[in-house]
Design a protein around this motif. Structure first.
Motif, PDB file in Angstrom:
ATOM      1  N   ILE A  14       7.569  -4.319  -6.980  1.00 25.60           N
ATOM      2  CA  ILE A  14       6.597  -5.087  -7.766  1.00 25.60           C
ATOM      3  C   ILE A  14       6.939  -6.570  -7.720  1.00 25.60           C
ATOM      4  O   ILE A  14       6.072  -7.417  -7.512  1.00 25.60           O
ATOM      5  N   MET A  15       8.217  -6.895  -7.872  1.00 20.92           N
ATOM      6  CA  MET A  15       8.634  -8.295  -7.874  1.00 20.92           C
ATOM      7  C   MET A  15       8.447  -8.953  -6.509  1.00 20.92           C
ATOM      8  O   MET A  15       8.133 -10.139  -6.423  1.00 20.92           O
ATOM      9  N   GLN A  16       8.627  -8.189  -5.431  1.00 19.00           N
ATOM     10  CA  GLN A  16       8.457  -8.723  -4.080  1.00 19.00           C
ATOM     11  C   GLN A  16       6.992  -8.733  -3.650  1.00 19.00           C
ATOM     12  O   GLN A  16       6.664  -9.200  -2.577  1.00 19.00           O
ATOM     13  N   LYS A  17       6.127  -8.195  -4.499  1.00 21.39           N
ATOM     14  CA  LYS A  17       4.687  -8.157  -4.259  1.00 21.39           C
ATOM     15  C   LYS A  17       4.329  -7.468  -2.941  1.00 21.39           C
ATOM     16  O   LYS A  17       3.480  -7.919  -2.185  1.00 21.39           O
ATOM     17  N   THR A  18       4.979  -6.321  -2.717  1.00 23.12           N
ATOM     18  CA  THR A  18       4.616  -5.516  -1.558  1.00 23.12           C
ATOM     19  C   THR A  18       3.271  -4.859  -1.841  1.00 23.12           C
ATOM     20  O   THR A  18       2.781  -4.872  -2.977  1.00 23.12           O
ATOM     21  N   LYS A  19       2.688  -4.264  -0.829  1.00 21.96           N
ATOM     22  CA  LYS A  19       1.394  -3.602  -1.001  1.00 21.96           C
ATOM     23  C   LYS A  19       1.465  -2.544  -2.101  1.00 21.96           C
ATOM     24  O   LYS A  19       0.618  -2.497  -2.995  1.00 21.96           O
ATOM     25  N   LEU A  20       2.494  -1.706  -2.043  1.00 17.38           N
ATOM     26  CA  LEU A  20       2.682  -0.666  -3.060  1.00 17.38           C
ATOM     27  C   LEU A  20       2.979  -1.303  -4.411  1.00 17.38           C
ATOM     28  O   LEU A  20       2.436  -0.887  -5.437  1.00 17.38           O
ATOM     29  N   GLY A  21       3.833  -2.311  -4.434  1.00 17.86           N
ATOM     30  CA  GLY A  21       4.195  -2.970  -5.681  1.00 17.86           C
ATOM     31  C   GLY A  21       3.004  -3.592  -6.386  1.00 17.86           C
ATOM     32  O   GLY A  21       2.858  -3.489  -7.598  1.00 17.86           O
ATOM     33  N   LEU A  22       2.132  -4.246  -5.620  1.00 21.47           N
ATOM     34  CA  LEU A  22       0.941  -4.860  -6.207  1.00 21.47           C
ATOM     35  C   LEU A  22       0.008  -3.798  -6.780  1.00 21.47           C
ATOM     36  O   LEU A  22      -0.561  -3.968  -7.857  1.00 21.47           O
ATOM     37  N   LYS A  23      -0.129  -2.696  -6.053  1.00 24.00           N
ATOM     38  CA  LYS A  23      -1.010  -1.610  -6.493  1.00 24.00           C
ATOM     39  C   LYS A  23      -0.492  -0.992  -7.800  1.00 24.00           C
ATOM     40  O   LYS A  23      -1.245  -0.845  -8.768  1.00 24.00           O
ATOM     41  N   ILE A  24       0.792  -0.672  -7.841  1.00 25.04           N
ATOM     42  CA  ILE A  24       1.386  -0.068  -9.035  1.00 25.04           C
ATOM     43  C   ILE A  24       1.371  -1.067 -10.190  1.00 25.04           C
ATOM     44  O   ILE A  24       1.030  -0.722 -11.322  1.00 25.04           O
ATOM     45  N   GLY A  25       1.728  -2.314  -9.909  1.00 24.93           N
ATOM     46  CA  GLY A  25       1.737  -3.343 -10.937  1.00 24.93           C
ATOM     47  C   GLY A  25       0.376  -3.527 -11.576  1.00 24.93           C
ATOM     48  O   GLY A  25       0.260  -3.664 -12.800  1.00 24.93           O
ATOM     49  N   GLU A  26      -0.662  -3.509 -10.752  1.00 27.44           N
ATOM     50  CA  GLU A  26      -2.027  -3.656 -11.274  1.00 27.44           C
ATOM     51  C   GLU A  26      -2.402  -2.480 -12.175  1.00 27.44           C
ATOM     52  O   GLU A  26      -2.966  -2.662 -13.252  1.00 27.44           O
ATOM     53  N   MET A  27      -2.066  -1.271 -11.730  1.00 23.53           N
ATOM     54  CA  MET A  27      -2.395  -0.095 -12.541  1.00 23.53           C
ATOM     55  C   MET A  27      -1.624  -0.096 -13.860  1.00 23.53           C
ATOM     56  O   MET A  27      -2.175   0.272 -14.896  1.00 23.53           O
ATOM     57  N   LEU A  28      -0.359  -0.510 -13.819  1.00 22.58           N
ATOM     58  CA  LEU A  28       0.419  -0.594 -15.055  1.00 22.58           C
ATOM     59  C   LEU A  28      -0.191  -1.623 -15.998  1.00 22.58           C
ATOM     60  O   LEU A  28      -0.322  -1.381 -17.194  1.00 22.58           O
ATOM     61  N   TYR A  29      -0.574  -2.769 -15.462  1.00 24.83           N
ATOM     62  CA  TYR A  29      -1.163  -3.839 -16.267  1.00 24.83           C
ATOM     63  C   TYR A  29      -2.468  -3.370 -16.921  1.00 24.83           C
ATOM     64  O   TYR A  29      -2.688  -3.596 -18.105  1.00 24.83           O
ATOM     65  N   GLU A  30      -3.315  -2.711 -16.145  1.00 29.47           N
ATOM     66  CA  GLU A  30      -4.601  -2.246 -16.674  1.00 29.47           C
ATOM     67  C   GLU A  30      -4.424  -1.239 -17.808  1.00 29.47           C
ATOM     68  O   GLU A  30      -5.254  -1.157 -18.700  1.00 29.47           O
ATOM     69  N   ARG A  31      -3.346  -0.477 -17.761  1.00 27.68           N
ATOM     70  CA  ARG A  31      -3.107   0.546 -18.783  1.00 27.68           C
ATOM     71  C   ARG A  31      -2.161   0.057 -19.878  1.00 27.68           C
ATOM     72  O   ARG A  31      -1.753   0.821 -20.742  1.00 27.68           O
ATOM     73  N   LYS A  32      -1.783  -1.228 -19.788  1.00 25.01           N
ATOM     74  CA  LYS A  32      -0.865  -1.845 -20.762  1.00 25.01           C
ATOM     75  C   LYS A  32       0.445  -1.066 -20.861  1.00 25.01           C
ATOM     76  O   LYS A  32       0.942  -0.777 -21.958  1.00 25.01           O
ATOM     77  N   LEU A  33       0.996  -0.704 -19.704  1.00 28.93           N
ATOM     78  CA  LEU A  33       2.255   0.027 -19.622  1.00 28.93           C
ATOM     79  C   LEU A  33       3.296  -0.798 -18.881  1.00 28.93           C
ATOM     80  O   LEU A  33       2.960  -1.749 -18.182  1.00 28.93           O
ATOM     81  N   THR A  34       4.556  -0.400 -19.023  1.00 31.74           N
ATOM     82  CA  THR A  34       5.642  -0.977 -18.242  1.00 31.74           C
ATOM     83  C   THR A  34       6.291   0.143 -17.438  1.00 31.74           C
ATOM     84  O   THR A  34       6.011   1.329 -17.673  1.00 31.74           O
ATOM     85  N   LEU A  35       7.186  -0.216 -16.538  1.00 33.30           N
ATOM     86  CA  LEU A  35       7.898   0.814 -15.783  1.00 33.30           C
ATOM     87  C   LEU A  35       8.698   1.720 -16.710  1.00 33.30           C
ATOM     88  O   LEU A  35       8.834   2.912 -16.452  1.00 33.30           O
ATOM     89  N   ASP A  36       9.203   1.147 -17.792  1.00 33.64           N
ATOM     90  CA  ASP A  36       9.993   1.947 -18.734  1.00 33.64           C
ATOM     91  C   ASP A  36       9.143   2.956 -19.492  1.00 33.64           C
ATOM     92  O   ASP A  36       9.671   3.921 -20.047  1.00 33.64           O
TER      93      ASP A  36
END
Length: 61
Positions: A14-36
């Motif tokens: 997510i921090m390196q903004k890879t394709k997978l990281g951006l996708k997961i980060g966006e979904m987490l943001y939309e659901r107001k969740l964190t990795l934890d």
């Protein structure tokens, strides 16, 4: 196969903004969740290249 290691790797993606990281980060943001907030079960197995990741499957439900 360590859950903490996989969580750390995903955080790095997510921090390196890879394709997978951006996708997961966006979904987490939309659901107001964190990795934890994600359950350990989504990090229970490593995914092989080309396979769908379990984190995305969990977040799309």
């Amino acid at each position: 196969m360590n859950i903490a290691t996989q969580r750390k790797y995903l955080r790095q993606q997510i921090m390196q903004k890879t394709k997978l990281g951006l996708k997961i980060g966006e979904m987490l943001y939309e659901r107001k969740l964190t990795l934890d907030d994600l359950p350990d079960k989504v990090f229970a197995t490593w995914r092989n290249p080309g396979e769908r990741d379990r984190v995305s499957d969990f977040l799309q439900k």
